[in-house]
Design a protein around this motif. Structure first.
Motif: not given
Length: 588
Positions: A76-81
């Motif tokens: 869904d395009g959610n960024q995590t690092e």
């Protein structure tokens, strides 16, 4: 002629460097995650060119043991690092010298790791990575050199004390006696305090006079990179007194480092620098408006030609322009390379990119289809979604001309929720708009190697920042080295590099995004796509012009020479002499 031949023998044979270059981040090599984006890449390219040219220089930065971050994007395009730990012990040499800086009332021991950057002529620029992960340090201080741009403003100010004050003292402990200190952005501004302390000795900062300030002033050069007021580091005076101590904070207030009640690192650097520059002609103008009490020049950024030229083009330049690595101006003569060979080199680079996209995403793009690239730090002002203002028009263009492919990439800072929202929006649009005629992919974890693949393999480089927030931008310069023209807003470097229909195209200036997106669509529909699909010979000519006109100028070799002549050693410059007289200048 190599730069080393232009430097006096006694300087080259000295055990010390004459220029000290300070930067919070430096992109040294792909497996050292010691940079976040443009500032660090520029710093690395600067040092690569300095080593190529034989300029005696030493660089100082922080170790950033946990790196910046590895980006993950879900469906869904959610960024995590994810942290990117690396080991200075494995890639650098330990130095015996240490120094101690008082930070927040505690003694903080700082050691250094050395990495040698070797240029094309064998000359070396040493880079010192400062490290506080030392047994005797307080646990809170051992992590100060862990994360690049991590933590809160207290962490940032403590880091800047390590970089500026600790860096100046570690160079002295290592035996260096620089005559010029170059602050690459305001993060390193506290080195001016350390220089003043070294000069005053036992007298103490409270005894400093205007004459003492001038002596520091004569040794410092400052490059500012941001036209955004919020981008300049500012700290409360409570933080300053608590972290830096009473004497240093009182000095910074006294010399004008406090602006609007806050300790402002840009004002500290401005106060103590004899030469200040923005990073493009337009950025110099914007900076002078922001800081009208100071003289601010401009030296336009560049990129390291040998690093950002794709393998196929390296081979082509080696064949036709064998000295291009030692003398980037030689790329001017790319105008005589047969156009068909330029097309062949680009086709190979494009195939490499298409293969990489397939490997990373499972999406197989077509090498014959027009492909546009957009890869930047995912800040809102860069407007990654401007291209999708009228999605239906984009779809119609793709069908009309036989296809269009768009490749996106870019990280948002972990704390930048609006930037993350931009990424999510683009990915949502990609899923909605993707069809046989229009293919859109977003590649996660934008970094050095991916950036090189993109700028070398796309057909057009797209850049849509909101004016005047693009200080310079360098990705389009990398593209130009590979025969890739730009389609860009007239901001940053593009104002200088743009020749309509020769090196690329300018999106018209408008006060509203609708007008700018309409100009973008008109350029694609009426000029760019017809040229690509219907006039291949003219397209090849534009590719060749991009290399000859922009690649030959927008490089860090030219940039370094301007720093030497205008910033580092202006007193040695022959007034009225051309840049080609640098040998005479440096040997006087």
């Amino acid at each position: 002629m190599s730069f080393s031949s232009r430097v006096p023998t006694e300087v080259l044979n000295s055990s010390t460097s004459i220029v000290a270059y300070f930067s919070m981040e430096i992109a040294v090599r792909p497996d050292m995650p010691t940079y976040s984006g443009g500032l660090g890449v520029l710093a690395g390219d600067t040092l690569r060119s300095a080593s190529d040219l034989g300029l005696p220089l030493a660089a100082v930065t922080l170790a950033h043991r946990q790196g910046y971050f590895k980006q993950h994007l879900d469906a869904d395009g959610n960024q995590t690092e994810e942290a990117q730990p690396w080991s200075p012990e494995a890639l650098c040499a330990a130095e015996d010298a240490t120094t101690v800086v008082m930070i927040e009332g505690r003694p903080v021991t700082i050691r250094a790791w050395r990495h040698d950057m070797k240029g094309v002529t064998g000359k070396i620029v040493p880079i010192y990575f400062l490290d506080t992960d030392v047994d005797q340090n307080d646990p809170a201080d051992r992590i100060l050199t862990d994360r690049l741009y991590g933590g809160d403003s207290n962490y940032r100010l403590r880091q800047e004390a390590v970089l500026g004050i600790g860096g100046a003292y570690i160079l002295r402990a290592l035996g260096y006696e620089p005559v010029v200190y170059h602050m690459n952005e305001g993060h390193a501004a506290l080195l001016t305090v350390a220089l003043l302390e070294q000069q005053l000795g036992e007298r103490g900062l409270l005894s400093a006079t205007e004459q003492d300030y001038r002596k520091v002033h004569e040794r410092c050069v400052f490059t500012t990179h941001t036209p955004v007021p919020a981008g300049h580091d500012r700290f409360s005076m409570e933080q300053a007194y608590r972290i830096l101590g009473d004497e240093r904070s009182s000095l910074l207030e006294r010399v004008g480092g406090v602006h609007e009640g806050l300790l402002n690192m840009t004002y500290v650097a401005l106060r103590f620098s004899r030469f200040v520059n923005g990073v493009a002609m337009q950025h110099g103008k914007v900076s002078r408006e922001m800081f009208p009490d100071y003289a601010i020049d401009a030296i336009t950024n560049g990129v390291h030609a040998g690093t950002w030229t794709s393998q196929p083009f390296q081979g082509l330049f080696d064949k036709h322009l064998p000295r291009w690595r030692q003398d980037n101006v030689t790329l001017r003569y790319a105008i005589d390379i047969p156009e068909v060979e330029i097309e062949q080199a680009h086709s190979q680079a494009k195939q490499t990119l298409v293969d990489a996209v397939a490997q990373r995403t499972g999406v197989r793009l077509d090498t014959e289809t027009f492909t546009m690239g957009f890869a930047r730090r995912a800040a809102t002002y860069k407007r990654a979604d401007l291209l999708f203002t009228d999605p239906q028009r984009l779809i119609e263009m793709a069908h009309k001309f036989g296809g269009m492919q768009i490749i996106y990439s870019g990280k948002a800072h972990p704390a930048d929720d609006p930037g993350k929202a931009k990424i999510k929006h683009v990915i949502e649009l990609a899923k909605e708009l993707n069809s046989d005629a229009l293919r859109i992919v977003y590649l996660e974890n934008y970094e050095w190697e991916l950036g090189a693949l993109l700028t070398g393999g796309v057909d057009v480089w797209l850049n849509t920042p909101k004016r005047p927030y693009e200080a310079s931008g360098t990705s389009g310069m990398k593209a130009a080295l590979n025969g890739v023209p730009s389609l860009s807003i007239l901001d940053g470097w593009w104002i200088e590099g743009w020749i309509e229909g020769v090196t690329g195209w300018a999106i018209d200036d408008h006060d509203d995004e609708t007008g700018e997106s309409n100009s973008l669509y008109e350029h694609l529909e009426q000029v760019v796509l017809p040229l690509y699909y219907e006039q291949p010979q003219q397209w090849r000519r534009i590719m060749r012009s991009s290399i000859a006109l922009n690649g030959s100028f927008f490089n860090t070799q030219r940039m370094i020479e301007q720093y030497v002549l205008n910033a580092y050693f202006p007193e040695k410059r022959v007034i009225g002499a051309p840049v080609e007289s640098l040998e005479a200048v440096m040997s006087r």
